[in-house]
Write a protein that holds these residues in place. Structure first.
Motif, PDB file in Angstrom:
ATOM      1  N   GLU A  26       0.628  -1.104   0.269  1.00 63.60           N
ATOM      2  CA  GLU A  26       0.393  -0.030  -0.136  1.00 63.60           C
ATOM      3  C   GLU A  26       0.851   1.204  -0.097  1.00 63.60           C
ATOM      4  OE1 GLU A  26      -1.946   1.867   4.149  1.00 63.60           O
ATOM      5  OE2 GLU A  26      -3.381   0.056   3.123  1.00 63.60           O
ATOM      6  N   ALA A  27       1.185   1.394   0.880  1.00 68.63           N
ATOM      7  CA  ALA A  27       3.075   2.504   0.807  1.00 68.63           C
ATOM      8  C   ALA A  27       3.861   2.983  -0.013  1.00 68.63           C
ATOM      9  CB  ALA A  27       3.835   2.113   2.507  1.00 68.63           C
ATOM     10  N   THR A  28       4.216   1.551  -0.887  1.00 68.85           N
ATOM     11  CA  THR A  28       4.940   1.874  -2.112  1.00 68.85           C
ATOM     12  C   THR A  28       3.692   2.578  -3.452  1.00 68.85           C
ATOM     13  OG1 THR A  28       6.107   0.312  -0.941  1.00 68.85           O
ATOM     14  CG2 THR A  28       6.376   0.656  -4.215  1.00 68.85           C
ATOM     15  N   LYS A  77       1.405   9.106  -6.290  1.00 70.90           N
ATOM     16  CA  LYS A  77       2.338  10.559  -5.938  1.00 70.90           C
ATOM     17  C   LYS A  77       3.138  11.039  -6.943  1.00 70.90           C
ATOM     18  CE  LYS A  77       0.650  10.510  -1.221  1.00 70.90           C
ATOM     19  NZ  LYS A  77       1.327  10.666   0.374  1.00 70.90           N
ATOM     20  N   GLU A  78       4.000  10.552  -6.990  1.00 71.16           N
ATOM     21  CA  GLU A  78       5.102  10.458  -8.455  1.00 71.16           C
ATOM     22  C   GLU A  78       5.035  10.533  -9.457  1.00 71.16           C
ATOM     23  OE1 GLU A  78       8.272   8.860  -5.314  1.00 71.16           O
ATOM     24  OE2 GLU A  78       8.128   7.359  -6.867  1.00 71.16           O
ATOM     25  N   HIS A  79       3.945   9.840  -9.549  1.00 68.06           N
ATOM     26  CA  HIS A  79       3.202  10.043 -11.431  1.00 68.06           C
ATOM     27  C   HIS A  79       2.502  10.839 -11.485  1.00 68.06           C
ATOM     28  CE1 HIS A  79       2.363   8.228 -15.356  1.00 68.06           C
ATOM     29  NE2 HIS A  79       1.481   8.706 -14.870  1.00 68.06           N
ATOM     30  N   GLY A  80       2.162  11.972 -10.396  1.00 72.10           N
ATOM     31  CA  GLY A  80       1.365  12.953 -10.340  1.00 72.10           C
ATOM     32  C   GLY A  80      -0.139  12.834 -10.436  1.00 72.10           C
ATOM     33  N   ALA A  81      -0.384  11.763  -9.760  1.00 68.78           N
ATOM     34  CA  ALA A  81      -2.044  10.940  -9.416  1.00 68.78           C
ATOM     35  C   ALA A  81      -2.518  12.377  -8.600  1.00 68.78           C
ATOM     36  CB  ALA A  81      -2.253  10.132  -9.212  1.00 68.78           C
ATOM     37  N   THR A  82      -3.321  12.708  -8.771  1.00 70.47           N
ATOM     38  CA  THR A  82      -4.472  13.915  -8.038  1.00 70.47           C
ATOM     39  C   THR A  82      -5.236  13.118  -7.347  1.00 70.47           C
ATOM     40  OG1 THR A  82      -5.571  14.532 -10.030  1.00 70.47           O
ATOM     41  CG2 THR A  82      -4.285  15.845  -9.035  1.00 70.47           C
TER      42      THR A  82
END
Length: 167
Positions: free
Chosen positions: A61-63, A69-74
């Motif tokens: 889950e954490a990964t 987040k790093e991919h830019g998901a909102t």
């Protein structure tokens, strides 16, 4: 998409004269667009959203959240065994059917263009993040046991080989 209602006064006049005309029936035929599908229900016009479900190898889950987040998901939401977000033109819902199994990914979209590339990018980023976390844990455990890394090699497929001095 907008629907022109310039014919409404005519329809209202025709209805007043005694013809039974439903406005939704009159505009139903004008709802064709090559790239979009529409559904008329209870006099509401809604664009059809497609869904596809894929199995994944994602277990942590954490990964996963870090990767999104790093991919830019909102709009990342996490509730129980469900993580959902918007990523590019897609809505992702990762759901873990069982704590022992990997997440399943359901993607909602209007147009499929770019979907496979997006999935491949997130999968690759997740694997890279998981490898980084594993590498850091291994190095930490080796240090705790007073073992030193004698050699470290990274192959073309990003496999990392650690040679540990056991003396």
């Amino acid at each position: 998409m907008s629907v022109s209602v310039s014919a409404v006064p005519f329809l209202l006049i025709a209805e007043a004269i005694g013809g039974l005309i439903n406005i939704s029936d009159a505009i139903k035929d004008g709802l064709s667009d090559k790239n979009k599908t529409y559904h008329l229900d209870n006099d509401k016009i809604e664009e059809v959203v497609n869904n596809k479900t894929f199995p994944t190898r994602i277990v942590d889950e954490a990964t996963l959240i870090k990767t999104l987040k790093e991919h830019g998901a909102t709009q990342i939401y996490h509730t129980g065994n469900i993580i959902s977000c918007n990523c590019e033109a897609f809505h992702f819902k990762f759901q873990k059917p069982d704590n022992e199994k990997p997440y399943e990914l359901t993607i909602s979209f209007k147009e499929e263009s770019g979907l496979n590339e997006c999935i491949e990018n997130i999968s690759s980023e997740y694997e890279s993040n998981a490898q980084e976390i594993s590498y850091n844990k291994i190095v930490e455990r080796l240090e705790e046991q007073n073992l030193s890394i004698e050699n470290e090699e990274i192959y073309d497929d990003n496999t990392i080989v650690l040679t540990v001095n056991l003396e």
